[in-house]
Design an enzyme around this catalytic site. Structure first.
Site, PDB file in Angstrom:
ATOM      1  N   SER A  33      14.982  11.369 -10.523  1.00 33.30           N
ATOM      2  CA  SER A  33      15.702  10.141 -10.877  1.00 33.30           C
ATOM      3  C   SER A  33      17.209  10.280 -10.729  1.00 33.30           C
ATOM      4  CB  SER A  33      15.367   9.741 -12.311  1.00 33.30           C
ATOM      5  OG  SER A  33      14.001   9.431 -12.450  1.00 33.30           O
ATOM      6  N   GLU A  92      11.600   2.951 -11.462  1.00 32.31           N
ATOM      7  CA  GLU A  92      11.131   4.317 -11.669  1.00 32.31           C
ATOM      8  C   GLU A  92       9.855   4.604 -10.869  1.00 32.31           C
ATOM      9  OE1 GLU A  92      10.581   7.971 -12.475  1.00 32.31           O
ATOM     10  OE2 GLU A  92      12.196   7.111 -13.696  1.00 32.31           O
ATOM     11  N   ASP A 131      13.921   4.662  -7.470  1.00 35.49           N
ATOM     12  CA  ASP A 131      14.781   5.833  -7.633  1.00 35.49           C
ATOM     13  C   ASP A 131      14.260   6.999  -6.794  1.00 35.49           C
ATOM     14  OD1 ASP A 131      12.508   6.205  -9.222  1.00 35.49           O
ATOM     15  OD2 ASP A 131      13.572   7.306 -10.774  1.00 35.49           O
ATOM     16  N   HIS A 132      12.952   7.058  -6.619  1.00 37.49           N
ATOM     17  CA  HIS A 132      12.307   8.072  -5.765  1.00 37.49           C
ATOM     18  C   HIS A 132      10.857   7.665  -5.582  1.00 37.49           C
ATOM     19  CE1 HIS A 132      10.364   9.739  -9.371  1.00 37.49           C
ATOM     20  NE2 HIS A 132      11.564   9.721  -9.951  1.00 37.49           N
ATOM     21  N   HIS A 168       7.126   5.880 -15.657  1.00 39.06           N
ATOM     22  CA  HIS A 168       7.280   7.332 -15.733  1.00 39.06           C
ATOM     23  C   HIS A 168       6.145   7.904 -16.584  1.00 39.06           C
ATOM     24  CE1 HIS A 168       9.070  11.268 -16.366  1.00 39.06           C
ATOM     25  NE2 HIS A 168      10.063  10.951 -15.534  1.00 39.06           N
TER      26      HIS A 168
END
Length: 610
Positions: A313, A273, A482-483, A428
């Site tokens: 995500s 994440e 994921d990013h 996150h």
């Protein structure tokens, strides 16, 4: 003339509201506003006035109709109905105006229909915003609402109470004309094409263009057009865009070295994440944040020039697992009937005899991720509800240390060969990790840095356990984010540093160590892995093999209504609304810009056609 004061006053009230809300936007983002000249700030208001007039007209339709009714039936009392209507609209628009202030900080673009897809998961939405300055935002919302409700009652209400006088055909005709005339500012004028966002874009500075947008107009436009079947990225004739993109994927004689010592190894994907390269020391990021990942990179195969396909995500999941590019205006994951048609590494591996599983410590329903995972055919899905209640200690669900522990125990019992994916969550927002802070500070960047360090420690524990297990020698482990993330540095929404992410191959089945500098995307992982296993990868038409020396070195990513294109020559980003380049680094010629345009156009058309 006095009989038409209600029309003028009510319409003017909303124009005034939008002027003040634009002032508020500029003040809240004073660091960005400070980069604008006085003339540019003036133009923000001048160009934005068309949208202000447009949405003021939308809001005024209902009161204008009531004014018309009162002109026809002079005894009707409409003041109370209009007041209730106006207060409701004030409160709603004040709420989205306030929310947009912080969302712009996080996302880099004005609010549109995007947040609507998260309403199904209120707990996750709450976790996302919990790191925001909620007290400040609540104060702004209350003050904005109270001030304009007071202003309406004090100055506009008396104007509306003016009686129209005796019944008159002339007055009735004028009132009807004023209702009809609203549709001129609604469409932005009498020109052939109705107004869109590009009509208020005037500057090379994207923040100035964003500040000129009328927020409720932008939200309404986005909602009304989210199911639009037309491709807004119409840069070339369809055939031409196809030819350009096909050329990007055309290769010479395939030259792919073998990097595996096992013909059919277990495959583990660790999707991390928000793991921006800016915190990964082995990628030139801040040292000391990810010592375990850096050690894994030193002992494995490190890809140094990889970019996330998108900025959320759910978009990253599709790019990693299906090799499919992101859509700048939406996400294919929102439409299960479309994701059913996507290829996936899951189905490709299952056809080769692999058992598959996906583990996440949060709710898989968030952002429609579960429907995608089901459509891609995972044999087993693990979410926070499969963990003991005592381990659900974060607002998102289960912290990474417990998820990695469950994951390890599960793969120990899994029939081999297996493909197992783990998606972390502790890095996150709101970054509430169960670890003593390694870095001192209470600011958002430091909290984020500590959360990344926490997940890195969990990765270290997991890899050490796996290395001491017989599984290690027969397993390939792929680490990827994921990013990326705007922090540290609060990157603008389009900047490549926001999309630069780690990709590392590790595991006992890996026989090659080193660094791969090929420029690529999350979408390229599928073909790179499948080719090593001699599993057909032809269905993944948007993926290239990062180890194929004959393949073109490039990466495409998209953000809200724009794209970035990265090549060895340089990097260019383009805003589609203004149809202009907004960032350029290196020597990027027109051919490379056209490659990005064609990729944007063809990939979005592919999404529409599914």
């Amino acid at each position: 003339m006095k009989k038409f004061y209600p029309y003028i006053a009510y319409f003017g009230f909303w124009v005034f509201y939008f002027i003040i809300s634009r002032v508020l936007f500029l003040v809240y983002h004073h660091a960005l506003s400070g980069g604008l000249a006085a003339s540019e700030i003036l133009k923000v208001f001048l160009y934005g006035s068309r949208m202000d007039l447009s949405f003021a007209s939308y809001i005024s339709i209902f009161p204008f109709i009531l004014f018309f009714v009162r002109t026809a039936f002079v005894t009707i009392n409409i003041e109370k109905l209009i007041k209730i209507y106006t207060i409701i609209v004030i409160v709603f628009i004040s709420f989205v105006t306030t929310a947009d202030l912080q969302l712009y900080t996080a996302w880099g673009y004005r609010m549109d229909a995007t947040p609507l897809q998260y309403f199904r998961s209120p707990k996750e939405m709450g976790a996302t915003v919990s790191s925001s300055p909620l007290l400040l935002l609540l104060t702004i919302f209350i003050m904005l609402s109270v001030f304009f409700i007071w202003f309406y009652k004090r100055f506009i209400g008396p104007c509306i109470r003016i009686k129209p006088g005796k019944f008159s055909i002339l007055n009735l005709s004028i009132a009807l004309f004023l209702i009809a005339f609203l549709f001129v500012p609604i469409r932005g004028g009498i020109q052939k094409i109705p107004m869109n966002q590009s009509d208020v874009y005037f500057s090379e500075k994207l923040f100035a263009d964003h500040a000129a947008l009328n927020l409720p107009w932008n939200i309404a436009f986005s909602i009304l057009n989210q199911n639009n079947k037309e491709n807004p990225f119409d840069y070339f004739p369809a055939k031409k865009s196809g030819e350009i993109v096909n050329e990007l994927y055309n290769t010479g004689p395939i030259k792919i070295p073998s990097i595996l010592s096992v013909k059919k190894p277990n495959i583990i994907f660790i999707i991390m994440e928000s793991y921006t390269a800016k915190f990964v020391g082995s990628l030139g990021g801040d040292p000391g944040v990810t010592p375990n990942l850096d050690k894994i990179a030193a002992d494995g195969l490190l890809f140094t020039n990889i970019y996330a396909a998108g900025d959320r995500s759910e978009k990253g999941q599709v790019a990693v697992l299906s090799g499919y590019p992101n859509q700048a205006l939406t996400s294919i994951i929102k439409t299960p009937t479309k994701t059913q048609q996507l290829p996936s590494i899951t189905t490709a591996l299952e056809a080769a005899g692999y058992h598959t599983s996906y583990t996440y410590g949060g709710e898989l329903e968030f952002a429609n991720i579960k429907s995608y995972l089901v459509n891609t055919g995972f044999n087993k899905l693990i979410s926070k509800y499969d963990f003991p209640a005592a381990e659900r200690t974060t607002s998102w669900g289960v912290h990474d240390q417990y998820v990695f522990n469950r994951f390890y125990n599960d793969i120990k019992q899994e029939q081999q060969p297996f493909f197992a994916t783990l998606f972390t969550l502790s890095s996150h927002e709101p970054y509430d990790v169960p670890m003593a802070p390694r870095f001192k500070g209470a600011d958002e960047t430091t909290k984020f840095r500590n959360s990344v360090a926490y997940t890195d420690s969990c990765v270290g524990v997991f890899i050490n356990r796996l290395k001491n297990d017989s599984l290690w020698q027969n397993t390939l482990v792929v680490f990827v984010a994921d990013h990326g993330h705007p922090l540290p540095g609060y990157d603008r929404n389009d900047l490549p540093s926001k999309f630069h992410i780690p990709l590392i191959f590790s595991g006992g089945a890996l026989k090659v160590k080193g660094v791969v500098s090929t420029i690529g995307s999350q979408t390229d992982i599928v073909k790179t892995v499948l080719n090593q296993l001699d599993i057909p990868s032809g269905k993944f038409t948007w993926s290239k093999d990062l180890l194929d020396s004959s393949a073109r070195s490039f990466a495409f990513y998209s953000f809200n209504d724009g794209f970035g294109f990265v090549t060895p020559a340089g990097i260019v980003t383009m805003d589609n609304i203004a149809r202009k380049i907004i960032f350029e680094k290196g020597k990027v010629d027109s051919a490379e810009v056209n490659n990005g345009k064609a990729y944007m156009q063809l990939s979005y058309q592919d999404f529409l056609n599914r």
